[in-house]
Motif scaffolding. Structure first.
Motif, PDB file in Angstrom:
ATOM      1  N   ASP A 118      77.089  37.367  16.043  1.00 52.96           N
ATOM      2  CA  ASP A 118      77.959  37.447  17.221  1.00 52.96           C
ATOM      3  C   ASP A 118      77.654  38.775  17.914  1.00 52.96           C
ATOM      4  O   ASP A 118      78.181  39.815  17.560  1.00 52.96           O
ATOM      5  CB  ASP A 118      79.430  37.379  16.790  1.00 52.96           C
ATOM      6  CG  ASP A 118      80.372  37.528  17.964  1.00 52.96           C
ATOM      7  OD1 ASP A 118      80.012  37.108  19.080  1.00 52.96           O
ATOM      8  OD2 ASP A 118      81.462  38.084  17.762  1.00 52.96           O
ATOM      9  N   ARG A 119      76.760  38.760  18.875  1.00 53.80           N
ATOM     10  CA  ARG A 119      76.258  39.976  19.530  1.00 53.80           C
ATOM     11  C   ARG A 119      77.140  40.484  20.661  1.00 53.80           C
ATOM     12  O   ARG A 119      77.166  41.656  20.957  1.00 53.80           O
ATOM     13  CB  ARG A 119      74.849  39.739  20.082  1.00 53.80           C
ATOM     14  CG  ARG A 119      73.858  39.206  19.091  1.00 53.80           C
ATOM     15  CD  ARG A 119      73.632  40.193  18.007  1.00 53.80           C
ATOM     16  NE  ARG A 119      72.603  39.669  17.109  1.00 53.80           N
ATOM     17  CZ  ARG A 119      71.974  40.402  16.245  1.00 53.80           C
ATOM     18  NH1 ARG A 119      72.247  41.661  16.126  1.00 53.80           N
ATOM     19  NH2 ARG A 119      71.074  39.862  15.460  1.00 53.80           N
ATOM     20  N   ASP A 120      77.852  39.564  21.321  1.00 53.60           N
ATOM     21  CA  ASP A 120      78.686  39.947  22.468  1.00 53.60           C
ATOM     22  C   ASP A 120      80.039  39.270  22.300  1.00 53.60           C
ATOM     23  O   ASP A 120      80.133  38.038  22.322  1.00 53.60           O
ATOM     24  CB  ASP A 120      78.017  39.501  23.769  1.00 53.60           C
ATOM     25  CG  ASP A 120      78.740  39.969  25.018  1.00 53.60           C
ATOM     26  OD1 ASP A 120      79.962  40.265  24.942  1.00 53.60           O
ATOM     27  OD2 ASP A 120      78.108  40.029  26.078  1.00 53.60           O
ATOM     28  N   VAL A 121      81.097  40.052  22.127  1.00 55.31           N
ATOM     29  CA  VAL A 121      82.424  39.494  21.873  1.00 55.31           C
ATOM     30  C   VAL A 121      83.002  38.751  23.073  1.00 55.31           C
ATOM     31  O   VAL A 121      83.981  38.032  22.937  1.00 55.31           O
ATOM     32  CB  VAL A 121      83.417  40.596  21.407  1.00 55.31           C
ATOM     33  CG1 VAL A 121      82.982  41.200  20.101  1.00 55.31           C
ATOM     34  CG2 VAL A 121      83.604  41.651  22.478  1.00 55.31           C
ATOM     35  N   HIS A 122      82.399  38.889  24.237  1.00 54.40           N
ATOM     36  CA  HIS A 122      82.946  38.289  25.451  1.00 54.40           C
ATOM     37  C   HIS A 122      82.356  36.924  25.792  1.00 54.40           C
ATOM     38  O   HIS A 122      82.900  36.227  26.646  1.00 54.40           O
ATOM     39  CB  HIS A 122      82.747  39.238  26.638  1.00 54.40           C
ATOM     40  CG  HIS A 122      83.368  40.589  26.403  1.00 54.40           C
ATOM     41  ND1 HIS A 122      84.723  40.775  26.321  1.00 54.40           N
ATOM     42  CD2 HIS A 122      82.808  41.796  26.205  1.00 54.40           C
ATOM     43  CE1 HIS A 122      84.990  42.042  26.083  1.00 54.40           C
ATOM     44  NE2 HIS A 122      83.842  42.691  26.008  1.00 54.40           N
ATOM     45  N   VAL A 123      81.249  36.551  25.161  1.00 57.02           N
ATOM     46  CA  VAL A 123      80.596  35.275  25.483  1.00 57.02           C
ATOM     47  C   VAL A 123      80.198  34.554  24.198  1.00 57.02           C
ATOM     48  O   VAL A 123      80.098  35.153  23.139  1.00 57.02           O
ATOM     49  CB  VAL A 123      79.335  35.473  26.365  1.00 57.02           C
ATOM     50  CG1 VAL A 123      79.678  36.105  27.688  1.00 57.02           C
ATOM     51  CG2 VAL A 123      78.281  36.282  25.642  1.00 57.02           C
ATOM     52  N   ALA A 124      79.956  33.251  24.325  1.00 54.44           N
ATOM     53  CA  ALA A 124      79.423  32.465  23.212  1.00 54.44           C
ATOM     54  C   ALA A 124      77.930  32.758  23.103  1.00 54.44           C
ATOM     55  O   ALA A 124      77.174  32.513  24.039  1.00 54.44           O
ATOM     56  CB  ALA A 124      79.681  30.981  23.446  1.00 54.44           C
TER      57      ALA A 124
END
Length: 185
Positions: A73-79
């Protein structure tokens, strides 16, 4: 610096830094001479879990591959996605790479689906497969660097027929039920 898992995240009086699987720690050191900051990112790695659905696979059916891996999970704001090069389906020399997409922002759960076919392989199909084949699904986890595999047998879907028809008169007709399932031989 010692890290330990704790839902409160942050520091306490023991000197521990409380983290969650998949967290990214940014470490910064300000060098006095020469006066330049040195930074390094450290991700808290997790052991991935590889699953599939449904339990039994058959020709013409679909299989959904799921990887639970919080450190992807690299970016908490996007899937996010797991690159297709990291997930492979193989049967002998036939290989397909499968792109997995996170189920939502910051879930750490990634899925991808493919239909098993007796025909040629396509964008959303894997084949040719026949009942009795073994399908190997492998996730090449980059953090920690290891691979997880599972070997899945391909079954033939059974067929059931009734005779003389789906409708019978009670007490007047005999119903014959026939099941054809090569896996049961």
């Amino acid at each position: 610096l010692h890290t330990s898992v704790d839902p409160t995240r942050g520091f306490d009086f023991t000197g521990d830094m409380h983290v969650q699987p998949g967290d990214l720690l940014n470490v910064r050191y300000n060098d006095v001479s020469p006066a330049t900051p040195v930074e390094r990112g450290v991700r808290i790695a997790t052991e991935a879990v590889l699953t599939r659905s449904p339990l039994l696979l058959f020709v013409g059916g679909s299989v959904t591959i799921t990887v639970a891996d919080m450190d992807m999970d690299r970016d908490v704001h996007v899937a996010d996605t797991i690159a297709s090069a990291l997930v492979t389906l193989t049967k002998g020399t036939v290989i397909k790479q499968l792109l997995l997409t996170e189920t939502g922002p910051s879930t750490g759960i990634f899925t991808g689906a493919v239909t098993l076919t007796a025909g040629v392989m396509g964008a959303s199909t894997f084949g040719p497969v026949v009942p009795g084949d073994l399908l190997t699904v492998t996730y090449h986890d980059p953090m920690p660097l290891n691979g997880i595999s599972m070997v899945l047998p391909i079954f033939e879907r059974g067929v059931i027929t009734t005779s003389p028809s789906p409708w019978v008169e009670i007490g007047a007709e005999i119903v014959t039920v026939t099941v054809v399932d090569a896996d049961m031989n």
